[in-house]
Design a protein around this motif. Sequence first.
Motif, PDB file in Angstrom:
ATOM      1  N   UNK A  78      39.109  61.708  -7.350  1.00  0.00           N
ATOM      2  CA  UNK A  78      37.920  62.531  -6.747  1.00  0.00           C
ATOM      3  C   UNK A  78      36.952  62.654  -7.820  1.00  0.00           C
ATOM      4  N   UNK A  79      37.162  62.923  -9.120  1.00  0.00           N
ATOM      5  CA  UNK A  79      36.186  63.200 -10.234  1.00  0.00           C
ATOM      6  C   UNK A  79      35.408  61.914 -10.242  1.00  0.00           C
ATOM      7  N   UNK A  80      35.806  60.806 -10.293  1.00  0.00           N
ATOM      8  CA  UNK A  80      35.196  59.439 -10.453  1.00  0.00           C
ATOM      9  C   UNK A  80      34.299  59.197  -9.258  1.00  0.00           C
ATOM     10  N   UNK A  81      34.571  59.695  -8.047  1.00  0.00           N
ATOM     11  CA  UNK A  81      34.123  59.423  -6.722  1.00  0.00           C
ATOM     12  C   UNK A  81      32.828  60.276  -6.645  1.00  0.00           C
ATOM     13  N   UNK A  82      32.843  61.669  -7.092  1.00  0.00           N
ATOM     14  CA  UNK A  82      31.693  62.461  -7.110  1.00  0.00           C
ATOM     15  C   UNK A  82      30.871  61.997  -7.910  1.00  0.00           C
ATOM     16  N   UNK A  83      31.143  61.658  -9.352  1.00  0.00           N
ATOM     17  CA  UNK A  83      30.454  61.048 -10.288  1.00  0.00           C
ATOM     18  C   UNK A  83      29.567  59.851  -9.874  1.00  0.00           C
TER      19      UNK A  83
END
Lengths: 271, 261
Positions: free
Chosen positions: A3-8
């Motif tokens: 999720x974190x790298x996707x929003x990044x």
Amino acid sequence: MSQRSFSLACLTPLVVLTAAFFVLPMARLVVVGAGGPQGVAGYLAILLEPRYRATLINTVLLASATTLATLVIAAIAAIFLQRHRFPGRAVLVAMLTFPLAFPGVVIGFLIILLAGRQGLIGDVTRLLGGGKVVFAYSIWGLFLGYLYFSIPRVILTIMAAVQKLDPGLEEAARSLGASPWAVQRDVVLPALGPAFVASGAIAFATAMGAFGTAFTLATNIDVLPMLIYTEFTLAANFATAASLSVGLGLISWAMLALARSLSGGTVAATG
Amino acid sequence: MRDRLIFAGQLLFTLLVAAFLVVPALLSIMAGVTENYFRGISSGVTLQWVVQVWELYADSILLSFVIAFATLTLTLLVGVPAAYALHVRGGRLSRLIEEIITLPLAIPGLAIALALLLTYGGFGTFRRSWLFILAGHVVFTMPFMVRSVMAVFATIDIRTLDEGAASLGASPWRRFVDVIVPNARPGILAGALMVVTLSLGEFNLTWMLHTPLTKTLPVGLADAYASMRLEVASAYTLIFFIMIVPLLVAMQLLAEREPKS
């Protein structure tokens, strides 16, 4: 992908684009502004140099006059439109708000049709025997253009504020014996205060930076955007143009930051 | 009696304000189809000025549409995912980014244009292409798309929907396509209308950024106002109205359809 790298990944293109085409150029503008013969002191020229100072004062006076006139006109019309329901009201509201997306150049041209050499006002005054009145290219033409530009914006904000007023307060004032004027003065106008400050700041900032209208009308009038334009394109005086732009940007930004802290809305300052 | 007088007075005032806004636009529409404006509409009605404008400025008008749709494409591709990320991540950094991308609304276009010129004016090929104008338009319109989409997320609790889909095992990409975008549709539509309208009418930046080979519709307008006869300038304004008014009407209809808060 987490999720974190996707929003990044979602955010990165925006950050790159904004950095390249806004943050970096604005930083460059500030640096160039300090790169003239006077160095950082070039930023004070807008206050110290008599010609620039006169232009700054002109622009601030014109923007203040526009703001005050717009607020008075828009308040009367907006309170009236929100308080009465009559046939044709929707058409009237549409007429008052449709110029919202007209660019400044177009508004400048509309002022020429109204008050220019072949304009309607000149025709009417000639028919009335007062001679041909032409003022499109004077400070009054510019004032009229800025008014045209800001009325739709301000009316929308004030109408929204009037809608949120509690009619119970006015009824209470009336039942206590207040005259219609006293109700407006002591109840309605104070309650609209925040909307006035917010939309007034928008009108002011817009009039300060309006380039399109000034470009069409202000052949002989010095206002800040025209001064920046001539310094840059005709005199090739990049440092002065840059420092004046930074000054203008700071004034507009400060006014709109104030507006936003009071209203929470977003309105563009184009012109 | 007194109330009726007050009502009549306010109505008259409001009508006068509306006339101030509408009459010049009507004058310009009329002048654009008049044979000779100096002699008045009695000199005859003609489309010759409109045809002349089209012959002179068709390239500028078409380029404006190319730039408007390129601007829309970029604000959609970059702005919508970013709005989602800014909303879901939250925190101080997200607020700072939101703050920075909103700044172009507060800074006069002239200043932004100067900044772009001083930074990239030396890159000849870029400077001479319409991509230079596109960069300015994207910076200027991006906040409208991002904020419009974020406004929708704020009302529908997108985080819960997103977490629900995640708990059912959907990948971030699947969730973005199947959950986020469909829910954001009203904001995307409102933002898109705004972006296209603003880009088509943008003058402040564009006048500074354009070159003789990259003129847009409003640049042509300023050109016509300065150097053409009144009928031609009016006919050009008429063409602009025809292009921009449907977008404005669509925006108003959209605003009315939204639930009142």
